[in-house]
Design an enzyme around this catalytic site. Structure first.
Site: not given
Ligand SMILES: Cc1cc2nc3c(=O)[nH]c(=O)nc-3n(C[C@H](O)[C@H](O)[C@H](O)COP(=O)(O)O)c2cc1C
Ligand SMILES: Cc1cc2nc3c(=O)[nH]c(=O)nc-3n(C[C@H](O)[C@H](O)[C@H](O)COP(=O)(O)OP(=O)(O)OC[C@H]3O[C@@H](n4cnc5c(N)ncnc54)[C@H](O)[C@@H]3O)c2cc1C
Ligand code: FES
Lengths: 291, 305
Positions: B45, B130, B165, B191, B193, B217, B243, B265
């Site tokens: 995290k 972020c 990142k 990527i 979000t 998602g 992503g 993620g």
């Molecule tokens: C609930 C949540 C919390 C996240 N917290 C972080 C974070 O603390 N640091 C970070 O670099 N990315 C964070 N992300 C981004 C994810 O690591 C990832 O880059 C992004 O969700 C895309 O991947 P996914 O579509 O598989 O979720 C977070 C994503 C979600 C959904």
């Protein structure tokens, strides 16, 4: 939540292992206006579930809707190997659920979270449910009755057509007090009014009360403004209470930090805790309400 | 059985499927599903120098084939990570990547300085993207010069492979990729979000307390794939693609687009067994298609292949 040594500890730990369950839907019917009851058979789940815990239901195997839906466990029948959920139509997930027919497999995670705690042996408890908040109080009421406690349940709803659970609670030997906001049944107005009258009369020592047993605590579930009001009453009448909270959830597993609430410990220090993991049940005096 | 081992600029992993930061806590919650050593690595995290309480709730909103979050980097702070979470994860046999965040260059410098003294860390991932913290990520991740500065500051203290990142909230992601590569990034992950929002028709208000949040998602997968594919053609660094990955099929597409590894993620949130299922699915697919190593499919969809 933290449990005193004198209380029964229904912790999550007992249930760990395979939280992913494939249950069989055996019943799904409307029990009040827009409110449905679903029976799910999964013996391990029924054996492990404790009042106050919840499940995360998978609505679809595909990508839509994406997230699982949290529901409190509204009935626990280990002999039948089943649990019940009571849910209100809210959006697309619950709308899909309402159309499910018996015989369908349902995938869920559970039981999740920590349930309510209580002292063993007889005594007296008050339960207060607002709206759908009555659902998770049903199995609690039965568990407390099976210990021969006197149980009074305060039910609040907007109107009579949204009320459920009265018959079940009556059969379990609970006293039920109903209030509807539109006055269509029971006391008119918020249920916190008759609740306050009751607490005024029954709080403190049992001497002088109509009942002999000591009031051991209050359990409440419902919308946040309702819980805030109940928490205020408990403070005023020095009654310990456990509140079951609700937050939007990403995972239900403690991983995403989506469902955080502020909890203050006895020293007044504020901690971030997860409704899905440390909760959903918290001690009323520890919950920090905002707004 | 096909070989799933990968080596990203010295970050050697048994398999190429990692847990993405913020969707896996510090690993503890998944221990009841499978061992912490199963993912290729765990991206912990997001950390800040001091403990961070995060944003008010609601922090989560569902969207078509995805979700928005505005967690706001709730975390116990880097010192607690070094003292408790990192040793615990290492004792479980996990490969651990610290995800670091800051509101200023000074923050980034301080957090990387403290991490340089930590033992057992396998890599550092710098979140310059972020979108949730005021004056923070968005600012650094969308400007090539600032992204380069952060990279330089962290690189100074970094004794492990350095992952930058990238944010998708930019017009040209390759410009950022080039800028951070020039300052010593060892690996790129992408990527993060996409900035988005959801509105509640009933209340006529945004669903999230912070109004806007990060979209993740399956809904973002095509955007992520395109960006991995573009960056893979621009810089010569290993890429961790993420992503919208929720299946082995999704993951394979990222390798074909040029990723050397992938991260899951949001998929962890809806399916706790997402990572083990993807690892098994990739292995099966490679066998079925007659590849001996995961590295054999890397970049096959790039021009010139
Ligand atoms: C609930 C949540 C919390 C996240 N917290 C972080 C974070 O603390 N640091 C970070 O670099 N990315 C964070 N992300 C981004 C994810 O690591 C990832 O880059 C992004 O969700 C895309 O991947 P996914 O579509 O598989 O979720 C977070 C994503 C979600 C959904
Ligand atoms: C611990 C817990 C226990 C619950 N127990 C019950 C119960 O026993 N009976 C019942 O009817 N409802 C219960 N709820 C609320 C229930 O989860 C929501 O009504 C349901 O998720 C709505 O889904 P939907 O797809 O129909 O609505 P949509 O509005 O389409 O849902 C969109 C998203 O918002 C979330 N969401 C919407 N409303 C709520 C809400 N009130 N609380 C949390 N998330 C919400 C959904 O889960 C989903 O992620 C509980 C919530 C929590 C957190
Ligand atoms: S819903 Fe993810 S931590 Fe509680």
């Amino acid at each position: 939540m933290n449990h005193d040594s004198s209380t029964v500890n229904h912790s999550r730990q007992q249930a760990e292992g395979s939280l992913v369950k494939k249950a069989l839907l055996t019943r799904n019917q409307e029990i009040a206006k827009g409110i449905y009851e679903m029976e799910l058979v999964e013996p391990d789940l029924a054996a492990a579930a404790r009042p106050g815990q919840f499940v995360m239901l998978s609505i679809s195997k595909g990508l839509e809707p994406f997230l699982r839906r949290p529901f409190g466990i509204a009935g626990i029948e280990p002999q039948k190997g089943s649990i019940r959920l009571i849910y209100q139509l809210a959006g697309r997930g619950t709308k899909q659920m309402a159309a499910w027919e018996a015989g369908r497999p349902v995938e869920l995670l559970g039981p999740l979270g920590n349930g309510f705690a209580w002292e063993n042996g007889p005594g007296r408890a008050v339960l207060a449910g607002g709206g759908m908040g009555i659902a998770p109080l049903l199995p609690l009421a039965k568990a407390l009755r099976s210990l021969n406690k006197e149980v009074t349940v305060f039910l609040g709803a907007r109107s009579l057509d949204l009320v459920f659970g009265i018959k079940e609670l009556g059969q379990a030997g609970c006293q039920v007090q109903l209030a509807t906001e539109d006055g269509s049944a029971g006391a008119a107005g918020f249920v916190t009014l008759p609740l306050e009258a009751y607490l005024q009369k029954n709080a403190g020592s049992s001497a002088g009360n109509s009942s002999s047993a000591q009031l051991q605590g209050l359990y409440a579930c419902g919308p946040t403004p309702f819980l805030k009001a109940v928490s205020g009453l408990c403070d005023r009448y020095s009654i310990t209470a456990q509140l079951s909270l609700e937050e939007r959830m990403g995972c239900g597993l403690g991983a995403c930090m989506g469902c955080t609430v502020q909890i203050k410990d006895s020293a007044g220090k504020i901690k971030q805790q997860r409704v899905c993991y440390e909760g959903p049940v918290f001690k009323a005096e520890e919950v920090v309400f905002h707004g | 059985m096909a070989d799933l081992k990968v080596n990203l600029a010295g970050l050697a992993l048994d398999n190429p499927v990692m847990a993405a930061s913020g969707t896996y806590g510090f690993g503890r919650e998944f221990l009841k599903f499978y061992p912490s050593s199963l993912p290729g690595a765990i991206m912990a995290k997001g950390l800040t120098v001091e403990p961070t309480a995060g944003n008010p709730t609601p922090r989560i909103a569902e969207t078509p084939a995805g979700m928005l979050n505005s967690i706001g980097l709730q975390n116990p702070g880097v010192d607690a990570f070094i003292a408790e979470e990192l040793p615990w994860l290492k004792s479980q046999g996990a490969r651990v990547i610290a995800n670091i965040n800051g509101h200023s260059l000074k923050d980034f410098e301080e957090i990387s300085r403290r991490l340089s003294a930590a033992t057992g860390l396998d890599a550092i991932e710098v979140n310059i993207s972020c979108p949730n913290v005021d004056n923070g990520g968005m600012f650094f991740g969308t400007d090539p010069a600032l992204a380069a500065q952060v990279t330089k500051v962290v690189k100074k203290h970094c004794r492990v492979p350095l992952i930058i990142k990238l944010s998708p909230n930019v017009t040209d992601i390759t410009a950022i990729a080039k800028a951070v590569a020039a300052e010593g990034a060892d690996i790129l992950s992408l990527i993060n979000t996409l900035l988005g929002m959801a509105i509640d028709r009933k209340t006529r208000r945004p669903v999230l307390a912070r109004q806007v949040g990060g979209l993740s998602g399956p809904a973002v997968k095509p955007v992520a794939l395109r960006m991995v594919w573009q960056v893979a053609q621009t810089v010569d660094l290993p890429i961790i693609g993420m992503g919208g990955i929720v299946s082995a099929e999704d993951a394979i597409e990222f390798f074909l687009a040029g990723a050397a590894a992938v991260a899951v993620g949001s998929g962890n949130l809806t399916n706790p067994y997402c990572i083990p299922e993807i690892v098994a699915g990739i292995s099966q697919w490679l066998d079925q298609e007659g590849y001996v190593s995961i590295n054999d499919i890397r970049g096959l969809a790039l021009p010139g292949h």
